[in-house]
Design a protein around this motif. Structure first.
Motif, PDB file in Angstrom:
ATOM      1  N   ASN A 287      32.898  17.649   2.976  1.00 31.18           N
ATOM      2  CA  ASN A 287      33.775  18.464   2.148  1.00 31.18           C
ATOM      3  C   ASN A 287      33.379  18.346   0.690  1.00 31.18           C
ATOM      4  O   ASN A 287      32.910  17.301   0.239  1.00 31.18           O
ATOM      5  N   HIS A 288      33.571  19.422  -0.070  1.00 31.97           N
ATOM      6  CA  HIS A 288      33.226  19.381  -1.480  1.00 31.97           C
ATOM      7  C   HIS A 288      34.052  18.300  -2.166  1.00 31.97           C
ATOM      8  O   HIS A 288      35.270  18.217  -2.007  1.00 31.97           O
ATOM      9  N   ALA A 289      33.388  17.442  -2.943  1.00 30.39           N
ATOM     10  CA  ALA A 289      34.054  16.278  -3.530  1.00 30.39           C
ATOM     11  C   ALA A 289      35.244  16.668  -4.401  1.00 30.39           C
ATOM     12  O   ALA A 289      36.267  15.977  -4.415  1.00 30.39           O
ATOM     13  N   PHE A 290      35.115  17.761  -5.142  1.00 30.60           N
ATOM     14  CA  PHE A 290      36.220  18.148  -6.020  1.00 30.60           C
ATOM     15  C   PHE A 290      37.417  18.658  -5.221  1.00 30.60           C
ATOM     16  O   PHE A 290      38.564  18.480  -5.623  1.00 30.60           O
ATOM     17  N   ASN A 291      37.144  19.267  -4.081  1.00 33.98           N
ATOM     18  CA  ASN A 291      38.236  19.671  -3.209  1.00 33.98           C
ATOM     19  C   ASN A 291      38.911  18.448  -2.595  1.00 33.98           C
ATOM     20  O   ASN A 291      40.139  18.370  -2.503  1.00 33.98           O
ATOM     21  N   THR A 292      38.107  17.478  -2.179  1.00 40.20           N
ATOM     22  CA  THR A 292      38.648  16.223  -1.654  1.00 40.20           C
ATOM     23  C   THR A 292      39.536  15.556  -2.691  1.00 40.20           C
ATOM     24  O   THR A 292      40.649  15.100  -2.387  1.00 40.20           O
ATOM     25  N   LYS A 293      39.052  15.499  -3.918  1.00 40.13           N
ATOM     26  CA  LYS A 293      39.807  14.874  -5.002  1.00 40.13           C
ATOM     27  C   LYS A 293      41.136  15.585  -5.214  1.00 40.13           C
ATOM     28  O   LYS A 293      42.182  14.941  -5.382  1.00 40.13           O
ATOM     29  N   TYR A 294      41.108  16.907  -5.202  1.00 38.83           N
ATOM     30  CA  TYR A 294      42.337  17.678  -5.416  1.00 38.83           C
ATOM     31  C   TYR A 294      43.372  17.344  -4.343  1.00 38.83           C
ATOM     32  O   TYR A 294      44.541  17.097  -4.657  1.00 38.83           O
ATOM     33  N   CYS A 295      42.954  17.323  -3.093  1.00 37.07           N
ATOM     34  CA  CYS A 295      43.899  17.065  -2.003  1.00 37.07           C
ATOM     35  C   CYS A 295      44.456  15.649  -2.071  1.00 37.07           C
ATOM     36  O   CYS A 295      45.654  15.430  -1.847  1.00 37.07           O
ATOM     37  N   LEU A 296      43.612  14.683  -2.394  1.00 40.31           N
ATOM     38  CA  LEU A 296      44.086  13.307  -2.511  1.00 40.31           C
ATOM     39  C   LEU A 296      45.084  13.165  -3.651  1.00 40.31           C
ATOM     40  O   LEU A 296      46.083  12.447  -3.530  1.00 40.31           O
ATOM     41  N   CYS A 297      44.835  13.857  -4.752  1.00 36.17           N
ATOM     42  CA  CYS A 297      45.763  13.796  -5.882  1.00 36.17           C
ATOM     43  C   CYS A 297      47.111  14.410  -5.521  1.00 36.17           C
ATOM     44  O   CYS A 297      48.164  13.937  -5.973  1.00 36.17           O
ATOM     45  N   GLN A 298      47.100  15.453  -4.699  1.00 39.45           N
ATOM     46  CA  GLN A 298      48.363  16.043  -4.261  1.00 39.45           C
ATOM     47  C   GLN A 298      49.146  15.062  -3.396  1.00 39.45           C
ATOM     48  O   GLN A 298      50.376  15.010  -3.458  1.00 39.45           O
ATOM     49  N   MET A 299      48.446  14.287  -2.600  1.00 37.20           N
ATOM     50  CA  MET A 299      49.130  13.288  -1.775  1.00 37.20           C
ATOM     51  C   MET A 299      49.703  12.161  -2.628  1.00 37.20           C
ATOM     52  O   MET A 299      50.792  11.643  -2.347  1.00 37.20           O
ATOM     53  N   LEU A 300      48.980  11.795  -3.688  1.00 33.83           N
ATOM     54  CA  LEU A 300      49.452  10.715  -4.556  1.00 33.83           C
ATOM     55  C   LEU A 300      50.675  11.117  -5.358  1.00 33.83           C
ATOM     56  O   LEU A 300      51.508  10.289  -5.715  1.00 33.83           O
ATOM     57  N   ARG A 301      50.773  12.394  -5.718  1.00 32.93           N
ATOM     58  CA  ARG A 301      51.898  12.919  -6.485  1.00 32.93           C
ATOM     59  C   ARG A 301      52.135  12.113  -7.757  1.00 32.93           C
ATOM     60  O   ARG A 301      51.272  12.052  -8.631  1.00 32.93           O
ATOM     61  N   ASP A 302      53.279  11.443  -7.890  1.00 34.15           N
ATOM     62  CA  ASP A 302      53.597  10.731  -9.120  1.00 34.15           C
ATOM     63  C   ASP A 302      52.835   9.418  -9.264  1.00 34.15           C
ATOM     64  O   ASP A 302      52.968   8.725 -10.275  1.00 34.15           O
ATOM     65  N   LYS A 303      52.003   9.080  -8.283  1.00 32.17           N
ATOM     66  CA  LYS A 303      51.184   7.873  -8.381  1.00 32.17           C
ATOM     67  C   LYS A 303      49.779   8.178  -8.896  1.00 32.17           C
ATOM     68  O   LYS A 303      48.905   7.311  -8.852  1.00 32.17           O
ATOM     69  N   VAL A 304      49.583   9.387  -9.382  1.00 34.04           N
ATOM     70  CA  VAL A 304      48.240   9.799  -9.765  1.00 34.04           C
ATOM     71  C   VAL A 304      47.725   9.032 -10.982  1.00 34.04           C
ATOM     72  O   VAL A 304      46.518   8.962 -11.217  1.00 34.04           O
ATOM     73  N   GLU A 305      48.631   8.440 -11.777  1.00 32.93           N
ATOM     74  CA  GLU A 305      48.215   7.663 -12.942  1.00 32.93           C
ATOM     75  C   GLU A 305      48.127   6.176 -12.649  1.00 32.93           C
ATOM     76  O   GLU A 305      47.877   5.385 -13.564  1.00 32.93           O
ATOM     77  N   THR A 306      48.332   5.773 -11.420  1.00 33.26           N
ATOM     78  CA  THR A 306      48.174   4.370 -11.047  1.00 33.26           C
ATOM     79  C   THR A 306      46.684   4.044 -10.960  1.00 33.26           C
ATOM     80  O   THR A 306      45.838   4.953 -10.989  1.00 33.26           O
ATOM     81  N   PRO A 307      46.309   2.756 -10.858  1.00 35.03           N
ATOM     82  CA  PRO A 307      44.890   2.425 -10.681  1.00 35.03           C
ATOM     83  C   PRO A 307      44.257   3.169  -9.511  1.00 35.03           C
ATOM     84  O   PRO A 307      43.120   3.631  -9.598  1.00 35.03           O
ATOM     85  N   GLN A 308      44.995   3.299  -8.436  1.00 37.03           N
ATOM     86  CA  GLN A 308      44.481   4.037  -7.283  1.00 37.03           C
ATOM     87  C   GLN A 308      44.245   5.495  -7.644  1.00 37.03           C
ATOM     88  O   GLN A 308      43.212   6.080  -7.321  1.00 37.03           O
ATOM     89  N   GLY A 309      45.208   6.104  -8.345  1.00 37.55           N
ATOM     90  CA  GLY A 309      45.071   7.497  -8.738  1.00 37.55           C
ATOM     91  C   GLY A 309      43.927   7.720  -9.696  1.00 37.55           C
ATOM     92  O   GLY A 309      43.192   8.721  -9.594  1.00 37.55           O
ATOM     93  N   LYS A 310      43.749   6.808 -10.634  1.00 38.69           N
ATOM     94  CA  LYS A 310      42.635   6.941 -11.586  1.00 38.69           C
ATOM     95  C   LYS A 310      41.301   6.805 -10.892  1.00 38.69           C
ATOM     96  O   LYS A 310      40.318   7.432 -11.288  1.00 38.69           O
ATOM     97  N   LEU A 311      41.269   5.978  -9.864  1.00 38.78           N
ATOM     98  CA  LEU A 311      40.043   5.854  -9.084  1.00 38.78           C
ATOM     99  C   LEU A 311      39.718   7.168  -8.390  1.00 38.78           C
ATOM    100  O   LEU A 311      38.552   7.598  -8.347  1.00 38.78           O
ATOM    101  N   VAL A 312      40.733   7.813  -7.848  1.00 42.08           N
ATOM    102  CA  VAL A 312      40.541   9.118  -7.213  1.00 42.08           C
ATOM    103  C   VAL A 312      40.002  10.124  -8.231  1.00 42.08           C
ATOM    104  O   VAL A 312      39.043  10.844  -7.978  1.00 42.08           O
TER     105      VAL A 312
END
Length: 503
Positions: A287-312
């Motif tokens: 899968n295109h990496a930027f598409n993967t990143k987008y979907c993972l960020c949607q799953m993280l929701r308000d956790k997107v600024e956590t260390p895990q989210g920044k890694l994504v």
């Protein structure tokens, strides 16, 4: 895989072998979300039918069908080598191809291009975004019923797969019913109804009364959409939304985007688990990496600024996401450990190190008081050598883990921390808890280990519990630091050089 797979296979097709849209739950079409990994994941969790993202006819008509033997997929590839649509055998009888179109002939050309690799064809007549409406597509079609009818009749008569469409409701109930009756006469297999007006957005409540009226007005299956805001949070809510809307079936967009395990009758899974499973498909099907990143960020929701989210957000390639799978497994372990208090209270031997799943939470301790201070003062009181910390930094995400040695025994938290100081504090907590020593948390009875004057001095000097010998390993390079320490002798606070201090 769905435990009810045999039952679903019997109910998803009609006697002619065509996909049925009665009594189903579906992954709704979503731009940048409805790609192959998300569709497969939704099927795994229990969705009956999955829609691909809206694909524009002008782009699709230029594509060539390519059998990708390496990935075992069928790809529709544009002249610039971009894969516009990728599918596989696993979803062949479940995937609905949704297109954006305003031209009957072009719509038919695209439908004939993909019809042997999909279960049905859908026309988007509800998207209010400019990229869709500016070409007369999406919700723009709602103001042109003649064109709607022309497109649908052309498709129904030109392909051998079921044809459906997805609309939004019109400003008046009478106009909405009039439109769906015209649509029904074209021979479509189902009508998806997003229960909001064209100008409304996800924050607005869904109009279940409109969907009910539509369902009563036509005989074809009506698929209700738009309940993610306040109606559908769990699997059980899907049936409640179906009843509230009076529809035959339900399709989910944002609720499934946030956590596709909403389709599972076993209940929602932790998002870390879902992300891990999503990544397996994303990597498996390139899968295109930027598409993967987008979907993972949607799953993280308000956790997107956590260390895990920044890694994504920092990842740029699927190779980097390969590493992140291990990180997500660790996050899942952290979640499980933090949710199970008994596990935190039971030390586990890891080689020669006693470990516990412990996080250092600064808010749990008074100002100027930390577990390291308590461990240092206890060691002095017991006439032991002061604690020695060895800290390592993980290259890929720059997280830290520390091991403290006290009385020739080693202690460590199994969880990684965002900073070296936090990692050392976590190691100190493990040692204190194993030894049954107070750690200075708010609400603990005063142990007298750290005197009042020392607390005041710490506030003035701004120092941490200096004096511990520290070995800091970064990418395999050892760095030994010795700093000043504060010692307590017979209750008096004073500062000495750590190399000269012996309690």
């Amino acid at each position: 895989m769905n435990d009810c797979c045999g039952l679903i296979n019997r109910t998803l097709t009609t006697m002619s072998g065509r996909l049925s849209f009665r009594n189903i739950t579906a992954l709704a079409p979503m731009v940048r979300v409805g790609t192959l990994p998300m569709r497969l994941l939704a099927l795994d969790y229990g969705a009956d039918v999955v829609y691909c993202e809206e694909l524009i006819d002008i782009k699709m008509v230029q594509c060539q069908r390519v059998v990708n033997e390496l990935l075992d997929t069928v790809d529709f590839v544009a002249p610039d080598d971009r894969v516009m649509f990728r599918t596989c055998e696993r979803e062949k009888d479940r995937v609905v191809f949704q297109m954006g179109t305003a031209d009957p002939d072009r719509a038919l050309t695209v439908a004939k291009l993909v019809e042997h690799d999909v279960a049905a064809i859908d026309v988007n007549m509800g998207c209010p975004k400019e990229y869709s409406t500016k070409g007369g597509m999406g919700a723009a079609l709602l103001s042109d019923p003649d064109k709607i009818e022309s497109i649908l009749r052309k498709l129904v008569g030109g392909v051998n797969k079921p044809v459906t469409c997805k609309i939004r409701i019109l400003p008046s109930l009478e106009d909405t019913i009039s439109l769906v009756k015209r649509i029904e006469k074209t021979g479509v297999a189902a009508i998806g109804v997003h229960g909001r007006f064209k100008e409304e957005r996800p924050r607005h409540p869904v109009h279940c009364d409109y969907i009910q009226a539509v369902a009563k007005a036509v005989s074809v299956p009506v698929i209700a959409n738009g309940g993610s805001l306040d109606l559908v949070k769990t699997y059980a809510d899907i049936e409640e939304f179906r009843k509230a809307s009076g529809a035959s079936s339900v399709m989910l967009a944002r609720a499934a985007m946030w956590n596709p395990s909403v389709f599972s009758p076993k209940g929602l899974l932790p998002v870390e688990t879902v992300m891990e499973e999503y990544l397996k498909y994303a990597i498996r099907y390139d899968n295109h990496a930027f598409n993967t990143k987008y979907c993972l960020c949607q799953m993280l929701r308000d956790k997107v600024e956590t260390p895990q989210g920044k890694l994504v957000q920092a990842a740029q390639t699927n190779a980097e996401f390969r590493f992140m799978r291990g990180f997500i497994e660790e996050q899942q372990a952290k979640r499980n450990a933090l949710q199970s208090h008994c596990l935190q209270d039971r030390p586990i031997m890891d080689g020669d190190v006693l470990t516990m799943a412990v996080k250092f939470e600064r808010r749990e301790y008074p100002p100027q008081i930390t577990p390291k201070m308590f461990l240092l003062e206890w060691s002095r009181k017991e006439k032991l050598e002061q604690p020695s910390y060895e800290t390592v930094q993980r290259t890929q995400d720059r997280a830290f883990q520390s091991t403290v040695t006290v009385a020739e025994k080693k202690y460590r938290s199994s969880l990684w921390e965002k900073s070296k100081k936090f990692a050392e504090q976590a190691a100190a907590i493990v040692c204190l808890r194993v030894l049954g020593i107070p750690e200075g948390r708010i609400g603990e009875e005063d142990s007298g280990l750290v005197c009042k004057r020392k607390r005041e001095m710490k506030g003035i000097n701004g120092s941490d519990e200096e004096g511990s010998k520290k070995r800091h390993l970064v990418d395999g390079q050892e760095e030994i630091k010795t700093t000043k320490t504060e010692s307590v002798t017979n209750g008096d606070c004073h500062t000495q050089n750590s190399e000269q201090t012996k309690s």
